[in-house]
Design an enzyme around this catalytic site. Structure first.
Site, PDB file in Angstrom:
ATOM      1  N   ASP A 178      51.581  40.224  51.696  1.00  0.00           N
ATOM      2  CA  ASP A 178      50.854  40.548  50.128  1.00  0.00           C
ATOM      3  C   ASP A 178      51.560  39.379  49.255  1.00  0.00           C
ATOM      4  O   ASP A 178      53.007  39.208  49.719  1.00  0.00           O
ATOM      5  CB  ASP A 178      51.428  41.744  49.594  1.00  0.00           C
ATOM      6  CG  ASP A 178      50.436  42.845  50.141  1.00  0.00           C
ATOM      7  OD1 ASP A 178      49.286  42.565  50.476  1.00  0.00           O
ATOM      8  OD2 ASP A 178      50.761  44.166  50.304  1.00  0.00           O
ATOM      9  N   ASP A 233      42.940  42.533  49.362  1.00  0.00           N
ATOM     10  CA  ASP A 233      43.199  43.653  48.390  1.00  0.00           C
ATOM     11  C   ASP A 233      42.026  43.661  47.213  1.00  0.00           C
ATOM     12  O   ASP A 233      41.416  44.526  46.839  1.00  0.00           O
ATOM     13  CB  ASP A 233      44.607  44.035  48.088  1.00  0.00           C
ATOM     14  CG  ASP A 233      45.425  44.251  49.230  1.00  0.00           C
ATOM     15  OD1 ASP A 233      44.954  44.831  50.161  1.00  0.00           O
ATOM     16  OD2 ASP A 233      46.613  43.852  48.847  1.00  0.00           O
TER      17      ASP A 233
END
Length: 150
Positions: free
Chosen positions: A111, A127
């Protein structure tokens, strides 16, 4: 087949973005991209959304693979009947496969998108794709219901 090509483009965008941020920034460093809005901060997420199921890599990896295969089966057996459903399925498959690749080959998800002004978990393009899919499905439901009543 178009839907699988769109999904592949989403997977490639996700994987290339993670690779570029990892190779240029590395871990434990932050680069401000848009002042007071967006930073790139690379982290290893061993959980799911909002770090749920942290350190459950095997479970999440199996879930990603099964969900991806199920989505492909649904797409091939019952092609989408509307534009919004088509787009939603493409984004959902792309996001699921993108994060699934990380889990399968790295044991965690990379991420890197950090919204500065709010205390929100760091996330990635996969995401974002999954959230776009949810919005598309909601739009599809609303449009479908409006056709029923009018």
């Amino acid at each position: 087949m178009k839907i699988l090509i769109y999904s592949l483009f989403i997977v490639l965008s996700d994987q290339v973005s993670k690779y570029l941020v990892l190779s240029t920034l590395g871990f434990e460093r932050t680069k401000n991209i848009i002042p007071n809005l967006l930073n790139f901060t690379l982290v290893q997420n061993k959980g799911a959304a909002f770090s749920l199921f942290s350190n459950s890599t095997n479970f999440l990896t199996i879930t990603s693979v099964v969900a991806s295969l199920l989505l492909i089966t649904i797409i091939l057996r019952s092609p989408p009947k509307s534009y919004w459903n088509f787009i939603g399925l493409a984004y959902l498959l792309g996001g699921t496969v993108g994060n699934g690749i990380d889990r399968l080959f790295k044991g965690y998800v990379l991420d890197f998108l950090e919204l500065v002004p709010i205390n929100f978990p760091i996330f990635n393009l996969a995401d974002v794709s999954i959230n776009i899919a949810v919005i598309c499905f909601i739009i599809d439901i609303i449009k479908h219901k409006s056709k029923i009543y009018y």
